[in-house]
Design a protein around this motif. Structure first.
Motif, PDB file in Angstrom:
ATOM      1  N   HIS A 149       0.793  -1.206   0.000  1.00  0.00           N
ATOM      2  CA  HIS A 149       0.000   0.000   0.000  1.00  0.00           C
ATOM      3  C   HIS A 149       0.827   1.258   0.000  1.00  0.00           C
ATOM      4  N   ASP A 150       2.112   1.064   0.105  1.00  0.00           N
ATOM      5  CA  ASP A 150       2.962   2.242   0.069  1.00  0.00           C
ATOM      6  C   ASP A 150       3.628   2.311  -1.293  1.00  0.00           C
ATOM      7  N   GLU A 151       3.951   3.485  -1.695  1.00  0.00           N
ATOM      8  CA  GLU A 151       4.551   3.659  -3.004  1.00  0.00           C
ATOM      9  C   GLU A 151       6.022   3.260  -2.958  1.00  0.00           C
ATOM     10  N   HIS A 152       6.378   2.278  -3.731  1.00  0.00           N
ATOM     11  CA  HIS A 152       7.785   1.903  -3.741  1.00  0.00           C
ATOM     12  C   HIS A 152       8.245   1.618  -5.162  1.00  0.00           C
ATOM     13  N   LYS A 165      11.500   3.196  -1.063  1.00  0.00           N
ATOM     14  CA  LYS A 165      10.271   3.981  -0.979  1.00  0.00           C
ATOM     15  C   LYS A 165      10.573   5.433  -1.272  1.00  0.00           C
ATOM     16  N   PRO A 204       8.028   9.021  -2.369  1.00  0.00           N
ATOM     17  CA  PRO A 204       6.732   9.498  -2.850  1.00  0.00           C
ATOM     18  C   PRO A 204       6.876  10.270  -4.149  1.00  0.00           C
TER      19      PRO A 204
END
Lengths: 137, 137
Positions: free
Chosen positions: A80-83, A98, A100
């Motif tokens: 769910h995190d932008e990587h 990671k 953003p």
DNA sequence: GTTGATGCAAATCCTTTGCAGGGCA
DNA sequence: TGCCCTGCAAAGGATTTGCATCAAC
């Protein structure tokens, strides 16, 4: 059969094995590698089933398709995190990091104004890792 | 025959037409589109010549190969500044923008330390442009 | 019982290659 | 002239599809 996440997909043993492998693969397996590994558990599995399962998983958001190199796709469980990925051209090592990027772009790129960038924005860079740089000398 | 940039490639009419088209295409043509357009000028041209010419151009740095979408490659004349693409999933429009991603990464990503990132690092994001967002409502 | 999933084989898409002839340096 | 380039056809890898059968709901 154990349900597959909270999707409405019909749960079959093939699908659960495939999903398992994608999960265990830490995200850098292509369809054929998934197929080879899955076959150890399901000898009669066919490659098309792998492709169809991956397509369904992608459709429901369970996994993501990445384009780490030019000729085929790689799959990983949705985070769910932008990587993003940094691939060493020497040894093939993949470093995940990671950042953003989406935010950075919205902030710094005037042309992107108003664009609704979707989550799957992906960045794949290649380069040479410190170890391989040494070897290359 | 007019030489092709400052390369050592043998100049042929096929190559100069192909290079012309890549140049005019503003960077977002795939091999088959290039082939179709080139055929209007050279009816006997073959697709393999297009692929071979593109491979040569890429090798000598005259053009770059991009992976804007999942199934095939796109080609564009080499720029010397780092730029990236934002593709609208609605209308297919491609917006080019400049951003020193490489620098940003070196600066902000500890895992990238020591990595020698090569120039071809590319970022392709997809999203929906303002116009298409309106239409979608 | 329905509907959707599977296995197999054949088909498709994109790209590359082998070979004999042809054109540029 | 020599070597590189070309066209054509056939090969190749990755992915998709048609169809009859089978299993999950």
């Amino acid at each position: 059969m154990t349900p597959l996440g909270r999707t409405e997909l019909k749960a079959t043993s093939q699908r659960s094995v495939i999903l398992d492998i994608v999960r265990a693969g830490k995200g850098h397996l292509d369809a054929d590698e998934i197929y080879q590994r899955a076959r150890e558990r399901l000898p009669r599995l066919s490659l098309s089933t792998v492709y169809r399962a991956l397509a369904k998983f992608k459709e429901t958001g369970l996994i993501e398709e990445r384009h780490l190199d030019e000729n085929h796709h790689h799959y990983e469980i949705s985070h769910h995190d932008e990587h993003h990925h940094l691939i060493c051209t020497g040894c093939g090592k993949v470093v995940e990091f990671k950042l953003p990027i989406t935010e950075i772009i919205i902030e710094k790129v005037p042309q992107a104004a108003g664009f609704k960038i979707n989550h799957s924005g992906e960045l794949s860079l290649s380069g040479m890792c410190p170890d391989c740089q040494k070897k290359a000398t």
